[in-house]
Design a protein around this motif. Structure first.
Motif, PDB file in Angstrom:
ATOM      1  N   SER A  55     -35.603 -47.683  83.454  1.00 61.85           N
ATOM      2  CA  SER A  55     -35.214 -47.734  81.876  1.00 61.85           C
ATOM      3  C   SER A  55     -34.597 -48.309  80.955  1.00 61.85           C
ATOM      4  O   SER A  55     -34.593 -47.859  80.383  1.00 61.85           O
ATOM      5  CB  SER A  55     -35.820 -46.356  81.476  1.00 61.85           C
ATOM      6  OG  SER A  55     -35.815 -45.081  81.818  1.00 61.85           O
ATOM      7  N   ARG A  85     -37.948 -43.158  74.936  1.00 62.56           N
ATOM      8  CA  ARG A  85     -37.466 -43.377  76.666  1.00 62.56           C
ATOM      9  C   ARG A  85     -37.124 -41.447  76.896  1.00 62.56           C
ATOM     10  O   ARG A  85     -37.781 -42.045  78.347  1.00 62.56           O
ATOM     11  CB  ARG A  85     -36.458 -43.681  76.738  1.00 62.56           C
ATOM     12  CG  ARG A  85     -35.584 -44.476  78.165  1.00 62.56           C
ATOM     13  CD  ARG A  85     -34.756 -44.592  77.534  1.00 62.56           C
ATOM     14  NE  ARG A  85     -34.053 -45.279  79.362  1.00 62.56           N
ATOM     15  CZ  ARG A  85     -33.006 -44.114  79.390  1.00 62.56           C
ATOM     16  NH1 ARG A  85     -32.304 -43.580  78.773  1.00 62.56           N
ATOM     17  NH2 ARG A  85     -32.562 -44.579  80.789  1.00 62.56           N
ATOM     18  N   VAL A  88     -40.847 -40.455  77.927  1.00 62.80           N
ATOM     19  CA  VAL A  88     -41.430 -41.024  78.592  1.00 62.80           C
ATOM     20  C   VAL A  88     -41.071 -40.445  80.096  1.00 62.80           C
ATOM     21  O   VAL A  88     -41.672 -40.234  81.466  1.00 62.80           O
ATOM     22  CB  VAL A  88     -40.922 -42.673  78.629  1.00 62.80           C
ATOM     23  CG1 VAL A  88     -41.875 -43.298  80.082  1.00 62.80           C
ATOM     24  CG2 VAL A  88     -42.572 -43.104  77.756  1.00 62.80           C
TER      25      VAL A  88
END
Length: 483
Positions: A55, A85, A88
């Protein structure tokens, strides 16, 4: 030039200080905990790293690469992406924790992953202006930022290891490190992010960062995919041995390259329009990297046995061959790491992505039989062999062509430190039988002192009788230190 050298010194201090504390911490923990404890945290960190790598947005590198000095207008958008980010990653860690625990057959991995999800949230809140530490070469601030985490982790993990005596000491130390870095990120820079997220800025940065994201994901599979294989095919304890050997073997050779990379990328970015100056900068980088990395690798190979026996103890003997193989691999990895910065600075991060795809394909095809037949030595031997025999020649060729350089000049730069390292290695190999009766720690210390003395003496002789310019580079560093 002086600012660049000073920044390089701070980068070296940052990486060696941070990594040095980690190594000392791991040595202490190896005495207080078991290989299985180290392996359990290794499983959790591999899972966390996978999410981090796949990511990674690459926007920090995009901002460093931009030619303008002021990138304040992008910081709010960067902060918003960074927080999203982190959230998540934390959510996925919590949801996926039972699957990871089941995959490795270790139920305790589930609560560990849920705990370190907090670190992902904390990291998402870091002050985005820390990008200026690298962009503006204010690496004394980066030193303080990184060391705040390293010192905190060391104190918390070691203290709790005496009290708890299990893997949770490492877990709490890991979380505490990110909390300390969060505080430091705001204490070290007066800029404060806001919530002015702009989609056009995000798109602009993603255009460059997408290749960083791809490269980061592939690099994870190359760097940490072997941990998954070892933990899955062998055992948690085997993973503990493997990771300990990997860290100890690679640290001496890789930390200099990490330090130079911090400085080299912004410098290369400024020279991207001047091919001659860029070629000279690359040549100096290669010269310094090879000067330090090759003797470090030889030293690890010849001192691994007394080091493990003296500092870690008899239960850790399986890490010795891993350390030795990783040291050789690390020297070449250190050397070629500069090439990634060249391609990023020239706006071609896809070069490294494509080369790593080839490396991933070769490693992935052979890692299963290598591991099942030869254990952790087979795993690390395969990784080192593919990289040194196949990937290094390709990287060298592409890098030389990228800066319109000369293959001959590159090989000449390597010949001198290779010769000096070989002389050092021969001297230590001849000396080892005479030291065999000493305690392991004393034998290790004698070999280190003798190795440094022989190497520096050989370097002085070679440099005085050749065109090697390492003395000029070292004098520039010392001059910067004095000023």
């Amino acid at each position: 030039m002086s600012q660049t050298v000073k920044s390089g010194i701070w980068a070296v201090g940052t990486n060696f200080g941070s990594r040095g504390l980690q190594v000392v911490m791991m040595i202490i923990l190896a005495r207080l905990l078991t290989p299985r404890d180290i392996g359990l945290m290794g499983i959790a960190l591999v899972t966390y790293s996978a999410l981090n790598r796949f990511s990674r947005l690459g926007i920090d590198r995009a901002l460093v690469q931009r030619p303008e000095a002021n990138v304040d207008e992008y910081l709010d958008s960067m902060w918003g992406l960074q927080m999203a980010r982190g959230a998540v990653i934390a959510a996925v860690l919590v949801v996926a924790s039972p699957l990871a625990a089941s995959f490795f057959g270790e139920p305790v991995v589930e609560p560990i992953l849920k705990a370190i999800a907090l670190s992902a949230l904390v990291a998402g809140l870091f002050n985005p202006s820390i990008v200026y530490f690298e962009k503006s070469l204010d690496l004394h601030k980066k030193f303080a930022f990184n060391m705040s985490g390293s010192v905190t982790e060391f104190v918390v993990a070691v203290s709790l290891a005496f009290v708890l005596g299990d893997v949770w000491a490492i877990v709490y130390g890991f979380i505490a490190a990110d909390v300390a870095k969060l505080v430091a990120s705001y204490a070290l820079d007066s800029r404060r992010p806001g919530f002015d997220f702009r989609l056009d800025h995000a798109r602009e940065l993603f255009g460059y960062g997408k290749w960083i994201t791809a490269t980061s994901g592939i690099s994870f599979l190359l760097v940490s995919g072997d941990d998954w294989v070892v933990g899955w095919l062998l055992s948690t304890a085997a993973l503990g041995f493997y990771q300990m050997g990997y860290r100890l073997g690679k640290t001496p050779t890789m930390e200099l390259s990490r330090s130079l990379s911090t400085v080299a990328f912004p410098v290369y970015s400024k020279l991207q329009e001047d091919s001659d100056a860029l070629a000279d900068a690359v040549s100096k980088t290669v010269r310094i990297l090879s000067f330090a990395s090759f003797p470090a690798a030889v030293g690890v190979v010849l001192t691994a046995d007394p080091f493990v026996r003296g500092f870690l103890g008899e239960q850790w003997l399986p890490v010795i061959p891993v350390m030795q193989i990783v040291a050789v691999y690390g020297a070449f990895s250190s050397l070629t790491s500069a090439f990634n910065d060249i391609w990023n600075a020239l706006g071609h991060p896809e070069y490294n992505t494509k080369i790593n795809l080839l490396r991933l394909a070769l490693t992935g095809a052979l890692i299963y039989p290598a591991t099942t037949r030869y254990g952790i030595v087979g795993t690390v031997g395969l990784i080192a062999g593919v990289f040194v025999l196949v990937i290094v020649p390709i990287k060298v060729h592409v890098a030389v062509r990228s800066v319109n350089g000369s293959h001959r000049r590159f090989l000449v730069e390597l010949a001198y430190p290779v010769l000096a390292s070989a002389v050092m290695g021969g001297a230590l190999f001849a000396l080892r039988p005479a030291l065999s009766g000493l305690p392991a720690i004393a034998e290790f210390a004698c070999l280190v002192v003798a190795g440094v003395a022989v190497y520096l003496a050989t370097v002085a002789v070679v440099e005085s009788r050749s065109t090697w310019e390492i003395r000029n580079d070292l004098e520039a560093v010392l001059g910067a230190v004095r000023s």
